[in-house]
Structures are given as structure tokens and as C-alpha cells.
Design an enzyme around this catalytic site. Structure first.
Site, PDB file in Angstrom:
ATOM      1  N   CYS A 394       0.829  -1.201   0.000  1.00  0.00           N
ATOM      2  CA  CYS A 394       0.000   0.000   0.000  1.00  0.00           C
ATOM      3  C   CYS A 394       0.868   1.258   0.000  1.00  0.00           C
ATOM      4  O   CYS A 394       1.476   1.553  -1.018  1.00  0.00           O
ATOM      5  CB  CYS A 394      -1.002  -0.044   1.152  1.00  0.00           C
ATOM      6  N   HIS A 520      -3.622  -4.997   0.221  1.00  0.00           N
ATOM      7  CA  HIS A 520      -3.081  -5.533   1.480  1.00  0.00           C
ATOM      8  C   HIS A 520      -3.116  -7.059   1.457  1.00  0.00           C
ATOM      9  O   HIS A 520      -4.057  -7.673   1.972  1.00  0.00           O
ATOM     10  CB  HIS A 520      -3.910  -5.037   2.663  1.00  0.00           C
ATOM     11  N   GLU A 522      -1.552  -9.111   3.224  1.00  0.00           N
ATOM     12  CA  GLU A 522      -1.463  -9.692   4.574  1.00  0.00           C
ATOM     13  C   GLU A 522      -2.837 -10.057   5.135  1.00  0.00           C
ATOM     14  O   GLU A 522      -2.954 -10.956   5.970  1.00  0.00           O
ATOM     15  CB  GLU A 522      -0.721  -8.737   5.517  1.00  0.00           C
TER      16      GLU A 522
HETATM   17  N1  GLN Z   1      -1.907   6.765   2.775  1.00  0.00           N
HETATM   18  C1  GLN Z   1      -2.023   6.036   1.565  1.00  0.00           C
HETATM   19  C2  GLN Z   1      -3.364   6.242   0.879  1.00  0.00           C
HETATM   20  O1  GLN Z   1      -4.302   6.651   1.499  1.00  0.00           O
HETATM   21  C3  GLN Z   1      -1.745   4.552   1.808  1.00  0.00           C
HETATM   22  C4  GLN Z   1      -2.719   3.904   2.731  1.00  0.00           C
HETATM   23  C5  GLN Z   1      -2.260   2.582   3.251  1.00  0.00           C
HETATM   24  O2  GLN Z   1      -1.061   2.281   3.269  1.00  0.00           O
HETATM   25  N2  GLN Z   1      -3.158   1.775   3.750  1.00  0.00           N
HETATM   26  O3  GLN Z   1      -3.505   5.975  -0.288  1.00  0.00           O
END
Ligand code: GLN
Length: 547
Positions: A394, A520, A522
Site C-alpha cells: 500500500c 493488502h 497480509e
Molecule cells: N496513505 C495512503 C493512501 O491513502 C496509503 C494507505 C495505506 O497504506 N493503507 O492511499
């Protein structure tokens, strides 16, 4: 007024297990619930677990990870308590919004109905309106016909003011449900007093008394203890807490959360439950695959160290699912994975080599906001230039994209608009439809989205297929205006959303293992299905270590 056995409660054939906790928090209610569910599942029953949390937030989505640990996201895009992650990791069955309910959500629903005039001018009260709504939600999953057993974990501890409406709802439900179709398991602590040289039962007695004064008699006590509970003490607890002696279950500290189902099996927790609920048709528990996993977990033949570069590393719960995904992927590779946490705002160009010295792979973690962003850029630059296996998740992918722009594409001021709204090169930016949203809660791209992987890419090889679905939780995206330049310079968009064209995976084909995803992974790693990207990343780290 509902009659006993004649309400919608009676219409469900599912059995309901309520799990409460007393004496202190952190006794492991989530793990005990998941372990019991695992044992029942291993006997062929269809089980789900839900968590009712007493706080006023509508969901944990707006909570800082320091407050409540990781926010776990389900396929249907619910932002939920991290215990749901345990439920999925143990059971290998997806959860949903229905599996996590907070006081805030209950009140939100009731107050909205009140504003719509649904209560016809009546005074709206905790009893019956709030408790009715709690009960309705406690029954929902049981009414789908998909489950034989629904385990409901009540967050917080008995005696907390805010958990009272939940306890009262359980009391009412037990009265409404048919006989033998519900039970209460209460978790307590037996503290060991060094000076006295013995375990103490008094806090357990008090906690059960509190529970009873709220109208609930526990059927089974699970007593967390650092030492085995002597038979005489079990008898004492049984007598003073009014439970059968066989229903005093010992819960010793375990070397791994994944050992707890076997400890509970040894204590016959599942048998007690089956007997009390008169559950029919269960088989002998089939735990072969689980034991096989534990065998591999506990007898590693390899060892690697992975740096976890993140902003909330002081609190291990903030990256719970990532840590657990490493446990699964480690076992799969028969490899002990040591995760070394590195605070991203400590990293800079001068100390990066020293701080990452000796690691066999680097994972740059998800996150929000500016703090630690530049440190993460340094980590990615270092692993890219030194051929160290890299996995970005992410924000970790967004960092990889920004780093590549600055140091390879020659765009020194490139950034994400989250970190620098004025950047001349917004290689990571907010999409048009996200811009109009001003409220913070639930405004992100959340939940499962399809992704098409490029044939022959590292990602496709890891998954062993080209079509995948993964869970998201973010606002910002790869800016496709720059895509061609990236691909020409050697960073591939190896995964894309088939409908929107959004970039979901990037990788460097000319690096031993440099793969990052906007999603994600995970969140979908389980004991039964370790996540392929984690499995491959650990494998790459093993190879790196061997040189
Ligand atoms: N802050 C970033 C976004 O909002 C990544 C978010 C995250 O890592 N879950 O796109």
C-alpha cells in the site's frame, strides 16, 4: 414483550456461544474464541465468530493504530477490529461487516430510526431499543442458515459501564432462545503471587460475581494462568463460581497463538461445548493439516531477518496481519522469520546502510501521513540499488513509485499528493471521484477488487494464476499519466484493475525480488493458505542470505 422461545430468536437453528472476559483485558478472548471455533470446525461444524465492541466509534477505521492496533478490512470493505483477522487466519473463512458491531453503530442505527419517526413518539431507551438492536444483530449470522454455531465475543471486561447493554442483551437472548442453544464462556485470570507461591482465585470469583449480578451465569470458565491449575483449585473455582468442575478450563501461556487450539483440545473445551449445546453429528476432530503447520513452524531449517519499516512499529498490534503472514509464510518455507522493526522516521541517507545491515529482505509497511515518508524512500533506494529483496504494501508501493521517479526517472520533486499537494510530479495522486469526499470515516477505496496480473511477471508466478482479488484500504493511486515512462525505465505495472486500469502491482524485472502492491495481501494470509507474495518474498530472502 417477547415470549420465551417464541421470538425470532427461536426461529434460528444455530447455536450461540457468548464469550465474555473479566479481571483484566488482553486475556486472549479473540484467540480462545478462534481456537474453539477451529476445534468445532475440525469436527465438521460450520462456525463463524463475531465481535461486539463497546466503544462509540462507528468502526475502528478512524482510530489511530496506537489506540486500537491494526484496522482489519474484510472483502465487503468493512473496517473492523483486528480480532477478525484471527478469526480468518484460524478458520480460513472470510468475515464481513456483520461480524463486527460497535456501540456506535448500534446507536447510529437507533438514532437514525428515531429521526425518521420509526418509534412513533415513544421514549427511546437503552432497554428495550438499544438492547433490541443489539439482539437483532447478534442473531443475524445465525439466521442466514450458513452456520451451525455462532460465537460472539463481547469486547471489554465485565464491570465496564459501556459493556452493560451487551451483557443485558445476552441475558435476554438466552431467555428467548430454546433450551441448550446458547452458552456463556467467561475468561478470567488466575494471577500468580510470587510471595505466596500460589495462584489466586479471588479475582475470578469477583469477576464471576459481577457477571452474575448482571444476570449471566457462566457455563464454562477459561482461566488464564502462567502455571498449571492444581485439581484442588479447579474444584474450589467450580464450587464458588457455580460451574461443573469439568467446565473449569486451564489456559496456559502458549509459545504460539497457533498452539492454543491443541491446548484447548487437551482441556476438552470442544467436548464441553458440544455436550452443553447438545450439538449433533460432530466427527472426531481432523487437525492433521493444523498439526502439520505447527510442525513446520516449530522445526525450521532456514532462518532470515526481515526489516519491517513502518511508522507505528513500537506497537506490534499495529502490523498484526503482516507479522502473522510472516509466520504462515515462514512455516511454509520451513524458515524462522525474525522481523526487525525499524522506525521509518529514524531512517535517513546517512544511516540507512547501518540500520538495514544484516537484513535479508525489507518490507515497507502501509501507513498514512507525512511522518516517516522520506525515511521509507531511503529504505527503498537502498534495497533497489543493493539487490535486497523488497516487498511494498500500500503506502509501501507508493513509496517505491515515488523513489523510482526521483532517482531513476529524474523527477527530483516527485511525490504523492498526500505528502506534498504542490508537487510538480504527482506520480501518486487522488482519483477524481475521491476528491469530493470530505468526511474521514469510510471514504477510502475499501474491500476486495479484482486485479489482472501480467503473464510471466514475478507476481503472476507467485500466485500461479493471472486473475486475483485482493483487499484495499487507501485514498491515493498510481497516476497513469506517468505509466509509460515507468515501463520504459524498467518498472512494470504487473497488476492492474481490469475495469479501471488502476495500477495494483509494480515490480522490477531486473531485480532479484522487488514487488509492491497497492492492496493488502497480509489480510488474506491464513494458516491453511499462506499468502503467495509473502511465501515468495521469504523464499527470496532465503536465497539472498545464501548469497
Ligand atoms: N496513505 C495512503 C493512501 O491513502 C496509503 C494507505 C495505506 O497504506 N493503507 O492511499
Amino acid at each position: 414483550m417477547p415470549d420465551r422461545n417464541s421470538t425470532s430468536a427461536a426461529a434460528t437453528t444455530a447455536k450461540f456461544i457468548f464469550v465474555t472476559g473479566g479481571v483484566t483485558s488482553s486475556l486472549g478472548k479473540g484467540i480462545i474464541s478462534a481456537s474453539l471455533a477451529k476445534l468445532l470446525q475440525a469436527r465438521g461444524f460450520r462456525v463463524t465468530i463475531q465481535k461486539f465492541d463497546p466503544y462509540i466509534n462507528i468502526d475502528p477505521g478512524t482510530l489511530n493504530p496506537y489506540e486500537h492496533g491494526e484496522c482489519y478490512v474484510t472483502d465487503d470493505g468493512a473496517e473492523t477490529d483486528l480480532d477478525l483477522g484471527h478469526y480468518e487466519r484460524f478458520l480460513n473463512v472470510p468475515t464481513s461487516q456483520a461480524n463486527n458491531v460497535t456501540t456506535g453503530r448500534i446507536y447510529d442505527h437507533v438514532i437514525t430510526k428515531e429521526r425518521e419517526g420509526a418509534y412513533l413518539g415513544k421514549t427511546v431507551q437503552v432497554v428495550p431499543h438499544i438492547t433490541d438492536e443489539i439482539k437483532r444483530r447478534m442473531l443475524l449470522l445465525g439466521q442466514t442458515g450458513q452456520f451451525d454455531v455462532v460465537i460472539t465475543e463481547i469486547g471489554g471486561s465485565i464491570g465496564d459501564i459501556e459493556s452493560l447493554p451487551f451483557v443485558e442483551s445476552v441475558r435476554q437472548l438466552r431467555w428467548e432462545l430454546p433450551e441448550n442453544s446458547s452458552l456463556v464462556i467467561h475468561l478470567t485470570l488466575l494471577p500468580y503471587l510470587k510471595a505466596a507461591g500460589e495462584l489466586k482465585t479471588k479475582p475470578t470469583q469477583h469477576s464471576v460475581r459481577d457477571l452474575r449480578s448482571a444476570g449471566l451465569q457462566p457455563d464454562i470458565l477459561v482461566c488464564r494462568s502462567e502455571y498449571p491449575i492444581p485439581a484442588e483449585m479447579r474444584r474450589k473455582i467450580a464450587l464458588f463460581c457455580n460451574v461443573n468442575i469439568n467446565s473449569v478450563i486451564e489456559s496456559l501461556d502458549a509459545d504460539s497463538i497457533y498452539s492454543v487450539p491443541l491446548l484447548m483440545l487437551k482441556e476438552h473445551l470442544d467436548e464441553r461445548v458440544i455436550k452443553k449445546l447438545k450439538l449433533q453429528g460432530g466427527a472426531h476432530p481432523d487437525l492433521e493439516a493444523w498439526k502439520d503447520f505447527l510442525g513446520r513452524l516449530k522445526n525450521p531449517t532456514e532462518e532470515v531477518t526481515i526489516a519491517l519499516v513502518g511508522k507505528y512499529v513500537e506497537l506490534p498490534d499495529a502490523y498484526k496481519s503482516i507479522n502473522e503472514a510472516f509466520v504462515h509464510a515462514g512455516a511454509q518455507n520451513e524458515c524462522k522469520v525474525t522481523v526487525r522493526s525499524i522506525q521509518s522516521d529514524h531512517l535517513n541517507a546517512d544511516n540507512v546502510a547501518q540500520l538495514l545491515h544484516g537484513v535479508d529482505g525489507v518490507l515497507v509497511a502501509p501507513g498514512f501521513g507525512e511522518r516517516g515518508f522520506e525515511g521509507k524512500i531511503q529504505a527503498v533506494k537502498y534495497v533497489r540499488e543493493n539487490d535486497i529483496p523488497f516487498f511494498g504494501i500500500c503506502l509501501g508501493m507508493q513509496v517505491a513509485v515515488v523513489e523510482f521517479a526521483r532517482n531513476v526517472l529524474g523527477l527530483p520533486e516527485a511525490s504523492s499528493t498526500e505528502m506534498n499537494a504542490q508537487t510538480p510530479d504527482p506520480v501518486i495522486a487522488m482519483m477524481e471521484e475521491q476528491k469530493s469526499i470530505t468526511q474521514k470515516g469510510g471514504t477510502m477505496r475499501l474491500g476486495a477488487y479484482d486485479c489482472e496480473l501480467r503473464k510471466g511477471s514475478k507476481a503472476a508466478k507467485a500466485y500461479g494464476r493471472n486473475h486475483i482479488s485482493e483487499r484495499h484500504r487507501h485514498r491515493y493511486e498510481f497516476n497513469n499519466e506517468y505509466l509509460q515512462r515507468y515501463e520504459e525505465a524498467g518498472m512494470l505495472a504487473s497488476g492492474r484493475n481490469p475495469e479501471t486500469g488502476l495500477v495494483e502491482v509494480v515490480e522490477l524485472p531486473n531485480h532479484p525480488w522487488f514487488v509492491a502492491g497497492q492492496f493488502h495481501p497480509e489480510l488474506k494470509s491464513t494458516v491453511q493458505n499462506p499468502h503467495p507474495l509473502f511465501v515468495r518474498f521469504v523464499r527470496a530472502a532465503i536465497q539472498f542470505r545464501k548469497g
